[in-house]
Scaffold this active site. Structure first.
Site, PDB file in Angstrom:
ATOM      1  CD1 TRP A 182      -2.606   1.820   0.485  1.00  0.00           C
ATOM      2  CD2 TRP A 182      -1.298   2.471   2.175  1.00  0.00           C
ATOM      3  NE1 TRP A 182      -2.934   3.122   0.818  1.00  0.00           N
ATOM      4  CE2 TRP A 182      -2.155   3.536   1.837  1.00  0.00           C
ATOM      5  CE3 TRP A 182      -0.368   2.643   3.206  1.00  0.00           C
ATOM      6  CZ2 TRP A 182      -2.103   4.778   2.504  1.00  0.00           C
ATOM      7  CZ3 TRP A 182      -0.321   3.862   3.871  1.00  0.00           C
ATOM      8  CH2 TRP A 182      -1.192   4.917   3.521  1.00  0.00           C
ATOM      9  CD  GLU A 223      -4.515  -1.635   2.158  1.00  0.00           C
ATOM     10  OE1 GLU A 223      -3.341  -1.893   2.509  1.00  0.00           O
ATOM     11  OE2 GLU A 223      -5.394  -1.273   2.959  1.00  0.00           O
ATOM     12  CE  LYS A 225      -6.455   5.838   2.686  1.00  0.00           C
ATOM     13  NZ  LYS A 225      -5.547   5.905   3.823  1.00  0.00           N
ATOM     14  CG  ASP A 256      -8.606  -1.040   4.405  1.00  0.00           C
ATOM     15  OD1 ASP A 256      -9.697  -0.581   4.788  1.00  0.00           O
ATOM     16  OD2 ASP A 256      -7.570  -0.944   5.082  1.00  0.00           O
ATOM     17  CG  HIS A 259      -8.619   1.763   1.768  1.00  0.00           C
ATOM     18  ND1 HIS A 259      -7.369   1.281   1.503  1.00  0.00           N
ATOM     19  CD2 HIS A 259      -8.566   2.273   3.017  1.00  0.00           C
ATOM     20  CE1 HIS A 259      -6.589   1.476   2.560  1.00  0.00           C
ATOM     21  NE2 HIS A 259      -7.297   2.063   3.490  1.00  0.00           N
ATOM     22  CG  HIS A 283      -5.974  -4.500   5.348  1.00  0.00           C
ATOM     23  ND1 HIS A 283      -5.116  -3.435   5.166  1.00  0.00           N
ATOM     24  CD2 HIS A 283      -5.198  -5.592   5.588  1.00  0.00           C
ATOM     25  CE1 HIS A 283      -3.869  -3.882   5.290  1.00  0.00           C
ATOM     26  NE2 HIS A 283      -3.892  -5.168   5.529  1.00  0.00           N
ATOM     27  CG  ASP A 291      -9.151   4.610   5.708  1.00  0.00           C
ATOM     28  OD1 ASP A 291      -9.579   3.533   6.126  1.00  0.00           O
ATOM     29  OD2 ASP A 291      -7.953   4.810   5.421  1.00  0.00           O
ATOM     30  CG  ASP A 293      -7.885   2.475   9.606  1.00  0.00           C
ATOM     31  OD1 ASP A 293      -7.999   1.331   9.135  1.00  0.00           O
ATOM     32  OD2 ASP A 293      -7.483   3.443   8.935  1.00  0.00           O
ATOM     33  CG  ASP A 322      -5.416  -1.541   8.346  1.00  0.00           C
ATOM     34  OD1 ASP A 322      -4.836  -1.081   9.346  1.00  0.00           O
ATOM     35  OD2 ASP A 322      -5.351  -1.025   7.210  1.00  0.00           O
TER      36      ASP A 322
HETATM   37  C1  RNT Z   1      -3.853   2.728   4.918  1.00  0.00           C
HETATM   38  C2  RNT Z   1      -3.947   1.271   4.625  1.00  0.00           C
HETATM   39  C3  RNT Z   1      -2.833   0.446   5.145  1.00  0.00           C
HETATM   40  C4  RNT Z   1      -2.393   0.838   6.536  1.00  0.00           C
HETATM   41  C5  RNT Z   1      -1.444  -0.126   7.184  1.00  0.00           C
HETATM   42  C6  RNT Z   1      -0.813   0.435   8.403  1.00  0.00           C
HETATM   43  O1  RNT Z   1      -4.993   3.410   4.618  1.00  0.00           O
HETATM   44  O2  RNT Z   1      -5.168   0.768   5.074  1.00  0.00           O
HETATM   45  O3  RNT Z   1      -3.168  -0.885   5.075  1.00  0.00           O
HETATM   46  O4  RNT Z   1      -3.491   0.994   7.381  1.00  0.00           O
HETATM   47  O5  RNT Z   1      -0.545  -0.568   6.268  1.00  0.00           O
HETATM   48 ZN    ZN Z   2      -5.455  -1.361   5.055  1.00  0.00          ZN
END
Ligand code: RNT
Ligand code: ZN
Length: 415
Positions: A182, A223, A225, A256, A259, A283, A291, A293, A322
């Site tokens: 990523w 990955e 985003k 993810d 994203h 993720h 986003d 998290d 994640d």
């Molecule tokens: C960031 C991505 C990525 C990170 C990690 C720490 O938006 O989701 O995966 O969260 O690599």
């Molecule tokens: Zn991620």
């Protein structure tokens, strides 16, 4: 009534709809989830650089965050002891050990992760890996899409080093290892040229993948985003970019669920992805308006993702978590997120999936709705508690007592 007696009663209830709870628990026990090391220290890592950059943010300053490798490993152990089953640890390149001197990320070698391999071996864990394309002075403008050839090469070398490290994990542990790429590259405002950065990224990935590695045990994923903080208008590694790249180069996509646009659901993407590739990485996270998290909950989208995993073949999906919430006890965050992912998988395993599928085939849409709604109140909790019991972890909220004691005895002493 004992946990076992409750389970036996639940088992009968599920049997009536054709669901075998014993079988469900056997499957669940063998689904590894990759627990991300970075929840333990707000993605600080071991490089001594505590400035998190790259459009991601860990907010909060709850006491007790791991300050070094020893504390992080101790905390991971604490969490794993409260999570049923055998899992995997997801590492980032900035969690390297520099016992014989610091090297920059382009020069990382397997030896810098030997301690993690020892840690994993002792606990029978698998290891996954992520190159770290953020929190670094050379990541300020761009990484794999940088127009400065020297900087771009630095990051290409980091990608190659990461594949070698993952191959070392796979060999040492005799379990496949996922390398997930990523990058934060993008622009805050409307770019004048969307193509050049993407063509540079394409070339960089080609160069990284040009090294020889064993594809049967090292899975490389990309990955995507849609935006990051300060990168709101454009990201180089968009979904279309990586989906096409992965397809053409026979590598994996990692989705993810924080994203995408807020009403775009990853649960709906899984079946399409798996019709065109053998494997998919995830993720699982919780985006609250953005986003953000947040810790994974036992919520609708997590349950929907889990249903798709089970219905499309759990062996095809590499499940990782994640999130990084610094405003609550970090060990509790791990335990809640991991157990919730497992509960969601259990929920999916306890559904009469074949029956529901047939109802759809007959276009009996009313009955699908009726059944799906009634199933929501089936006694999954009794099955879950029994699963905890037979896997020697505390059931219900009982585990939290242990975290509270650990906080008092260990975490609060970290100043
Ligand atoms: C960031 C991505 C990525 C990170 C990690 C720490 O938006 O989701 O995966 O969260 O690599
Ligand atoms: Zn991620």
């Amino acid at each position: 009534m004992s946990t076992k007696a409750r389970y036996e009663s639940a088992k009968e209830i599920y049997k009536k709809i054709g669901v075998d709870t014993d079988k469900a628990l056997e499957i669940l026990k063998n689904i590894p989830i990759s627990m991300h090391c970075w929840q333990g220290d707000d993605i600080a890592g071991f490089e001594g650089n505590h400035q998190l950059t790259g459009g991601i943010q860990a907010t909060g300053n709850y006491p007790g965050k791991a300050r070094n490798s020893q504390e992080l490993m101790q905390d991971i152990d604490k969490a794993l002891n409260l999570i049923p089953g055998v899992h995997r640890i997801n590492l980032h390149a900035n969690y390297a050990f520099f016992d014989d001197g610091f090297v920059d990320r382009d020069k990382l070698e397997p030896k810098h992760f030997k301690k993690w391999v020892e840690f994993a071996k002792e606990r029978n864990l698998g290891l996954d890996f992520n190159p770290t394309y953020f929190s670094h002075p050379l990541a300020q403008d761009a990484t794999l899409s940088n127009t400065d050839e020297k900087i771009r090469k630095f990051w290409i070398d980091h990608g190659k080093a990461s594949i070698r490290i993952a191959e070392y994990f796979a060999n040492e542990l005799s379990k496949p290892s996922l390398v997930n790429i990523w990058i934060p590259d993008g622009f805050k405002d409307i770019p004048a040229d969307r193509t050049t950065p993407r063509s540079l990224l394409k070339d960089s990935l080609d160069q990284i993948l040009s090294i020889s590695y064993d594809k049967s045990k090292v899975y490389v994923a990309v990955e995507s985003k849609v935006f990051g903080i300060g990168l709101e208008s454009y990201t180089v590694g968009s979904h279309e970019f990586y989906m096409n790249y992965a397809m053409k180069n026979n590598i994996l996509c990692l989705l993810d669920n924080g994203h995408y646009h807020p009403t775009e659901m990853v649960s709906d993407k899984i079946s399409s992805m798996l019709l065109f590739s053998d494997k998919l990485a995830l993720h699982v996270t919780r985006p609250v308006r953005w986003d953000s998290d947040h810790v994974v909950l036992y919520d609708d989208e997590t349950k929907e993702i889990a249903k798709e995993i089970i219905r499309n073949g759990v062996e095809k999906v590499l499940i990782g978590l994640d999130f990084f919430d610094a405003s609550i006890n970090r060990i509790a965050a791990w335990v809640v997120g991991m157990r919730n992912m497992q509960k969601a998988l259990l929920n999916a395993l306890l559904l009469p999936n074949e029956k529901l599928k047939n109802l759809q085939k007959e276009r009996n849409l009313t009955e699908i709705m009726v059944l799906q709604e009634e199933l929501k109140l089936y006694p999954i909790g009794d099955v879950w508690n029994y699963f905890c019991e037979i896997n020697n972890v505390p059931e219900k909220e009982d585990w939290f007592e242990i975290v509270k004691n650990y906080e008092k005895d260990v975490l609060l002493k970290r100043k």
